[in-house]
Design an enzyme around this catalytic site. Sequence first.
Site, PDB file in Angstrom:
ATOM      1  N   GLN A  86       0.796  -1.222   0.000  1.00 14.39           N
ATOM      2  CA  GLN A  86       0.000   0.000   0.000  1.00 14.39           C
ATOM      3  C   GLN A  86       0.830   1.275   0.000  1.00 14.39           C
ATOM      4  O   GLN A  86       0.314   2.336  -0.332  1.00 14.39           O
ATOM      5  CB  GLN A  86      -0.951  -0.015   1.199  1.00 14.39           C
ATOM      6  CG  GLN A  86      -2.001  -1.117   1.101  1.00 14.39           C
ATOM      7  CD  GLN A  86      -2.891  -1.195   2.312  1.00 14.39           C
ATOM      8  OE1 GLN A  86      -2.593  -1.913   3.261  1.00 14.39           O
ATOM      9  NE2 GLN A  86      -3.992  -0.466   2.302  1.00 14.39           N
ATOM     10  N   TYR A  98     -12.826  -2.222  13.079  1.00 11.15           N
ATOM     11  CA  TYR A  98     -13.337  -1.050  12.372  1.00 11.15           C
ATOM     12  C   TYR A  98     -14.840  -0.844  12.584  1.00 11.15           C
ATOM     13  O   TYR A  98     -15.264   0.243  12.951  1.00 11.15           O
ATOM     14  CB  TYR A  98     -13.065  -1.177  10.866  1.00 11.15           C
ATOM     15  CG  TYR A  98     -11.615  -1.028  10.480  1.00 11.15           C
ATOM     16  CD1 TYR A  98     -11.062   0.224  10.216  1.00 11.15           C
ATOM     17  CD2 TYR A  98     -10.781  -2.129  10.367  1.00 11.15           C
ATOM     18  CE1 TYR A  98      -9.729   0.378   9.856  1.00 11.15           C
ATOM     19  CE2 TYR A  98      -9.441  -1.997  10.019  1.00 11.15           C
ATOM     20  CZ  TYR A  98      -8.924  -0.738   9.763  1.00 11.15           C
ATOM     21  OH  TYR A  98      -7.602  -0.597   9.419  1.00 11.15           O
ATOM     22  N   GLU A 123      -4.895  -2.316  14.192  1.00 12.60           N
ATOM     23  CA  GLU A 123      -5.486  -1.373  13.233  1.00 12.60           C
ATOM     24  C   GLU A 123      -6.796  -0.850  13.789  1.00 12.60           C
ATOM     25  O   GLU A 123      -7.607  -1.608  14.311  1.00 12.60           O
ATOM     26  CB  GLU A 123      -5.770  -2.020  11.868  1.00 12.60           C
ATOM     27  CG  GLU A 123      -4.563  -2.331  11.029  1.00 12.60           C
ATOM     28  CD  GLU A 123      -4.933  -2.937   9.677  1.00 12.60           C
ATOM     29  OE1 GLU A 123      -6.053  -2.656   9.180  1.00 12.60           O
ATOM     30  OE2 GLU A 123      -4.121  -3.695   9.124  1.00 12.60           O
ATOM     31  N   ASN A 171      -1.368 -11.204   8.452  1.00 14.42           N
ATOM     32  CA  ASN A 171      -2.373 -10.172   8.704  1.00 14.42           C
ATOM     33  C   ASN A 171      -3.764 -10.670   8.338  1.00 14.42           C
ATOM     34  O   ASN A 171      -3.992 -11.149   7.228  1.00 14.42           O
ATOM     35  CB  ASN A 171      -2.074  -8.921   7.876  1.00 14.42           C
ATOM     36  CG  ASN A 171      -3.112  -7.833   8.102  1.00 14.42           C
ATOM     37  OD1 ASN A 171      -3.259  -7.326   9.203  1.00 14.42           O
ATOM     38  ND2 ASN A 171      -3.854  -7.489   7.055  1.00 14.42           N
ATOM     39  N   GLN A 172      -4.687 -10.566   9.281  1.00 12.80           N
ATOM     40  CA  GLN A 172      -6.108 -10.850   9.055  1.00 12.80           C
ATOM     41  C   GLN A 172      -6.323 -12.214   8.400  1.00 12.80           C
ATOM     42  O   GLN A 172      -6.653 -12.306   7.216  1.00 12.80           O
ATOM     43  CB  GLN A 172      -6.763  -9.735   8.239  1.00 12.80           C
ATOM     44  CG  GLN A 172      -6.778  -8.406   8.972  1.00 12.80           C
ATOM     45  CD  GLN A 172      -7.598  -7.317   8.277  1.00 12.80           C
ATOM     46  OE1 GLN A 172      -7.633  -6.185   8.740  1.00 12.80           O
ATOM     47  NE2 GLN A 172      -8.260  -7.645   7.180  1.00 12.80           N
ATOM     48  N   HIS A 202       1.366  -9.618   4.565  1.00 12.68           N
ATOM     49  CA  HIS A 202       0.195  -8.751   4.505  1.00 12.68           C
ATOM     50  C   HIS A 202      -0.415  -8.873   3.103  1.00 12.68           C
ATOM     51  O   HIS A 202      -0.555  -7.896   2.379  1.00 12.68           O
ATOM     52  CB  HIS A 202       0.580  -7.306   4.819  1.00 12.68           C
ATOM     53  CG  HIS A 202      -0.572  -6.429   5.212  1.00 12.68           C
ATOM     54  ND1 HIS A 202      -0.655  -5.792   6.432  1.00 12.68           N
ATOM     55  CD2 HIS A 202      -1.702  -6.078   4.542  1.00 12.68           C
ATOM     56  CE1 HIS A 202      -1.776  -5.083   6.487  1.00 12.68           C
ATOM     57  NE2 HIS A 202      -2.430  -5.240   5.350  1.00 12.68           N
ATOM     58  N   GLU A 251      -5.575   1.933  -1.128  1.00 11.89           N
ATOM     59  CA  GLU A 251      -6.460   1.112  -0.315  1.00 11.89           C
ATOM     60  C   GLU A 251      -6.930  -0.080  -1.139  1.00 11.89           C
ATOM     61  O   GLU A 251      -7.459   0.082  -2.243  1.00 11.89           O
ATOM     62  CB  GLU A 251      -7.660   1.925   0.174  1.00 11.89           C
ATOM     63  CG  GLU A 251      -8.693   1.130   0.951  1.00 11.89           C
ATOM     64  CD  GLU A 251      -8.136   0.512   2.235  1.00 11.89           C
ATOM     65  OE1 GLU A 251      -8.764  -0.433   2.743  1.00 11.89           O
ATOM     66  OE2 GLU A 251      -7.076   0.964   2.730  1.00 11.89           O
ATOM     67  N   PHE A 252      -6.725  -1.286  -0.607  1.00 11.86           N
ATOM     68  CA  PHE A 252      -7.129  -2.495  -1.308  1.00 11.86           C
ATOM     69  C   PHE A 252      -8.574  -2.388  -1.790  1.00 11.86           C
ATOM     70  O   PHE A 252      -9.483  -2.088  -1.018  1.00 11.86           O
ATOM     71  CB  PHE A 252      -6.985  -3.717  -0.397  1.00 11.86           C
ATOM     72  CG  PHE A 252      -5.558  -4.055  -0.059  1.00 11.86           C
ATOM     73  CD1 PHE A 252      -4.698  -4.546  -1.029  1.00 11.86           C
ATOM     74  CD2 PHE A 252      -5.076  -3.886   1.226  1.00 11.86           C
ATOM     75  CE1 PHE A 252      -3.382  -4.872  -0.718  1.00 11.86           C
ATOM     76  CE2 PHE A 252      -3.762  -4.210   1.546  1.00 11.86           C
ATOM     77  CZ  PHE A 252      -2.908  -4.701   0.564  1.00 11.86           C
TER      78      PHE A 252
END
Length: 547
Positions: A69, A359, A430, A216-217, A171, A486-487
């Site tokens: 990113q 989020y 995040e 990540n995630q 990531h 941003e993805f």
Amino acid sequence: MQHNTYIYILTMKLLGFALAILLVVATCKPEEEITCEENVPFTCSQTDRFNKQDFESDFIFGVASSAYQIEGGRGRGLNVWDGFTHRYPEKGGADLGNGDTTCDSYRTWQKDLDVMEELGVKGYRFSFAWSRILPKGKRSRGINEDGINYYSGLIDGLIARNITPFVTLFHWDLPQSLQDEYEGFLDRTIIDDFKDYADLCFERFGDRVKHWITINQLFTVPTRGYALGTDAPGRCSQWVDKRCYGGDSSTEPYIVAHNQLLAHATVVDLYRTRYKYQGGKIGPVMITRWFLPYDDTLESKQATWRAKEFFLGWFMEPLTKGKYPYIMRKLVGNRLPKFNSTEARLLKGSYDFLGLNYYVTQYAHALDPSPPEKLTAMTDSLANLTSLDANGQPPGPPFSKGSYYHPRGMLNVMEHFKTKYGDPLIYVTENGFSTSGGPIPFTEAFHDYNRIDYLCSHLCFLRKAIKEKRVNVKGYFVWSLGDNYEFCNGYTVRFGLSYVDFNNVTADRDLKASGLWYQSFLRDTTKNQDILRSSLPFKNGDRKSLT
């Protein structure tokens, strides 16, 4: 540009001060400001009353980013997001954006350090680009020493500024060569390749990096990359999206998740057995949401429970118990892989800390089973997720198109992990808010007051989780340091505390209003009425004190 920018910031500060005085005089007494316990609205006008001193002295406040990113493509091998955004440019963002150049942090990383120093943060979460270190994916095919030197310089620069590096190994930007060779995480070969890559990173950087994040995630690549086809590599069933170059949305997400978990646990075992002497910690990052019942029916309450099990338990149950949740085994059946006894032992407790990204919050209600020809990991939970409840009400203020945020969800998520998963050490890796993007000038991007509301309100509830629920949280990282790619949204949104001009990425990155707020929050007692105001309406004109 800089001279005009400084004049503009000074003007905004003076204007903000006038607005703050008017708010106080016209509507309330200073001690009657909105409390963070309210769902809506919020106000965060004084960091002399709520700041980092409300947290323990060893609590790490930081910012976050990721390699694809911000770095740009210069000096590295291709990864799956390069392949994805060029194969399906419309999926890279409505503006056809991609990470070919983005912030060009590979060359401008000193500017990133300058912004962090200006903010006063003590932690920086960033990721290594696997293909920058191993351009062809495998250690046996050659190491890129220029990539090693780049990350080494960045790490040294952080430490020189007393900023703790938190490094993510993966990531989402898998080397394209490994995707081409064996479809990446669909094949167990990835476990050994990920281990070799991690081994090199521990060997070269472990003397200075003491906080490692494996993946990540864990939820994201299996679902968005292999069930929906909306993320790299872009696989899914044809009935889901005819543009997908292959895939099976009913089976591949579970295989990918399974191999991710085993790759994670293998790397943790490597670190603990071979690099324990380095004195660091290692763990994964989970994307979290909070889920609320769509209405007061038993069906919606049960759907909410299933949503949590499929979203959070899918990965946390293997990490704590060595097996998938019972409800997943029941509903997914033989499409869900199994761990053997050796793998289960490897998985259980394979983390020193958990990184939690939070989020938004959603509602859940019951969903009928899909016909056999339309099975997908996205509906196996028999829970439909929505942004509005049965009465058409959102859980809180707008977050982005079609979604809303719910600051109390931060408290709920933290308490959920404490009570259900054994009181782990947690870092909020995040938490952030997007505003409109595109080629807008700094003078327009500066006014991101909604982001201040978002960050402050979530920090309020994080404080409650720590002080009232005794959740073991030791750090908080804002997403993101600066505007970036941003993805799936390209450059149509901006998450940054600092402004990036994508037409002139070598320019200095000036702090927006939210960056100035965070800076003030981290300076303990600086009165900040000159730059703050609430962007949300007051509830019946009533204000209360922060508690």
